[in-house]
Motif scaffolding. Structure first.
Motif, PDB file in Angstrom:
ATOM      1  N   MET A 156      82.976  -3.657  -1.935  1.00 24.63           N
ATOM      2  CA  MET A 156      82.891  -2.209  -2.124  1.00 24.63           C
ATOM      3  C   MET A 156      83.388  -1.486  -0.869  1.00 24.63           C
ATOM      4  SD  MET A 156      81.849  -1.616  -5.155  1.00 24.63           S
ATOM      5  CE  MET A 156      81.570   0.130  -5.080  1.00 24.63           C
ATOM      6  N   ILE A 157      84.195  -0.473  -1.086  1.00 25.18           N
ATOM      7  CA  ILE A 157      84.545   0.460  -0.022  1.00 25.18           C
ATOM      8  C   ILE A 157      83.707   1.698  -0.272  1.00 25.18           C
ATOM      9  CG2 ILE A 157      86.355   1.906   0.978  1.00 25.18           C
ATOM     10  CD1 ILE A 157      88.382  -0.234   0.097  1.00 25.18           C
ATOM     11  N   ALA A 158      82.890   2.061   0.703  1.00 22.27           N
ATOM     12  CA  ALA A 158      81.958   3.179   0.513  1.00 22.27           C
ATOM     13  C   ALA A 158      81.979   4.090   1.727  1.00 22.27           C
ATOM     14  CB  ALA A 158      80.542   2.661   0.269  1.00 22.27           C
ATOM     15  N   SER A 159      81.997   5.378   1.470  1.00 21.81           N
ATOM     16  CA  SER A 159      81.952   6.361   2.549  1.00 21.81           C
ATOM     17  C   SER A 159      80.517   6.834   2.739  1.00 21.81           C
ATOM     18  CB  SER A 159      82.856   7.556   2.222  1.00 21.81           C
ATOM     19  OG  SER A 159      82.256   8.324   1.200  1.00 21.81           O
ATOM     20  N   ARG A 160      80.259   7.385   3.897  1.00 19.89           N
ATOM     21  CA  ARG A 160      78.918   7.895   4.191  1.00 19.89           C
ATOM     22  C   ARG A 160      78.559   9.107   3.319  1.00 19.89           C
ATOM     23  NH1 ARG A 160      80.165   5.252   8.664  1.00 19.89           N
ATOM     24  NH2 ARG A 160      78.514   4.349   9.909  1.00 19.89           N
ATOM     25  N   ILE A 161      79.552   9.740   2.704  1.00 18.91           N
ATOM     26  CA  ILE A 161      79.243  10.909   1.874  1.00 18.91           C
ATOM     27  C   ILE A 161      78.990  10.525   0.417  1.00 18.91           C
ATOM     28  CG2 ILE A 161      80.469  12.500   3.392  1.00 18.91           C
ATOM     29  CD1 ILE A 161      82.696  12.613   1.306  1.00 18.91           C
ATOM     30  N   GLY A 162      78.994   9.217   0.145  1.00 18.90           N
ATOM     31  CA  GLY A 162      78.583   8.763  -1.168  1.00 18.90           C
ATOM     32  C   GLY A 162      79.682   8.298  -2.112  1.00 18.90           C
ATOM     33  N   LEU A 163      80.941   8.504  -1.773  1.00 18.15           N
ATOM     34  CA  LEU A 163      82.024   8.017  -2.640  1.00 18.15           C
ATOM     35  C   LEU A 163      82.245   6.533  -2.393  1.00 18.15           C
ATOM     36  CD1 LEU A 163      84.614  10.903  -2.228  1.00 18.15           C
ATOM     37  CD2 LEU A 163      83.029  10.530  -4.112  1.00 18.15           C
ATOM     38  N   LYS A 164      82.492   5.787  -3.460  1.00 17.68           N
ATOM     39  CA  LYS A 164      82.772   4.365  -3.287  1.00 17.68           C
ATOM     40  C   LYS A 164      83.553   3.835  -4.480  1.00 17.68           C
ATOM     41  CE  LYS A 164      78.209   2.904  -4.890  1.00 17.68           C
ATOM     42  NZ  LYS A 164      77.014   2.139  -4.547  1.00 17.68           N
ATOM     43  N   ARG A 165      84.180   2.696  -4.262  1.00 14.71           N
ATOM     44  CA  ARG A 165      84.900   2.020  -5.334  1.00 14.71           C
ATOM     45  C   ARG A 165      85.118   0.566  -4.959  1.00 14.71           C
ATOM     46  NH1 ARG A 165      90.976   4.036  -6.042  1.00 14.71           N
ATOM     47  NH2 ARG A 165      91.098   2.096  -7.178  1.00 14.71           N
TER      48      ARG A 165
END
Length: 196
Positions: free
Chosen positions: A48-57
């Motif tokens: 998973m690639i996930a950002s601290r602002i909650g977006l991921k894929r």
């Protein structure tokens, strides 16, 4: 002409959100991208690639033994518009060279995103090689948690205390790391760390 890009920055500088944005921009034009993430990056789950602002894929997981050129060449490379690599600091020297070969032989742009140095201010293996061979380097900026100046590194902490030794790789987020300027890496405000 395809190039190898390395976008680096301290923790919290928006690297993961940038890779997700770049992927979205390609895909909104009906162009296929290959997203890669190292196996060691399991903070939000393996693959998973996930950002601290909650977006991921999800992304394709790579281990240290994988040959990235072979993986990309056999993944319908003619249909790909770009290869995007998250947490590129965890790549091996050979894997970075394989990505350069993807650019040079397959004509695919490769954009790698990652930390430049670890929490002890030493270059990661993958980052060092990217700094040596990338066609374009771009620093992504964020601010120091203590003074608001430009952060150039990250401070690891545990139990309210800064950590200046230990394993180079310790996966974590805001609960274990703070972006800092060089001065505050050496002289953190302990009361602020204790409040975390």
């Amino acid at each position: 002409m395809a190039q190898l890009y390395f976008e680096y920055g301290a923790m919290g500088s928006g690297k993961s959100i940038e890779i997700l944005k770049v992927a979205h921009n390609y895909e909104s034009q009906d162009k296929k991208v290959l997203l890669l993430t190292p196996l060691v990056n399991d903070r939000d789950g393996i693959g998973m690639i996930a950002s601290r602002i909650g977006l991921k894929r999800p992304a394709t997981v790579v281990s240290k033994d994988d040959n990235l050129f072979d993986m990309i060449d056999h993944d319908n490379s003619k249909e790909l518009a770009a290869v995007l690599v998250d947490e590129a600091q965890f790549l091996t020297v050979d894997q970075v060279d394989q990505l350069a070969y993807v650019v040079d032989k397959l004509g695919l742009p490769v954009m790698a995103f990652g930390l430049k140095q670890d929490a002890f201010n030493h270059l990661f293996e993958g980052s060092r090689r990217l700094l040596e061979v990338a066609d374009k380097l771009e620093e992504m900026k964020t601010i120091c948690s203590f003074c608001g100046k430009k952060a150039t590194t990250q401070l690891r902490f545990a139990d309210g205390k800064p950590q200046y030794s230990g394993n180079q790789v310790q996966i974590g987020g805001d609960e274990a790391y703070l972006p800092t300027c060089r001065y505050h890496w050496y002289h953190p405000v302990l009361e602020m760390i204790a409040a975390k």
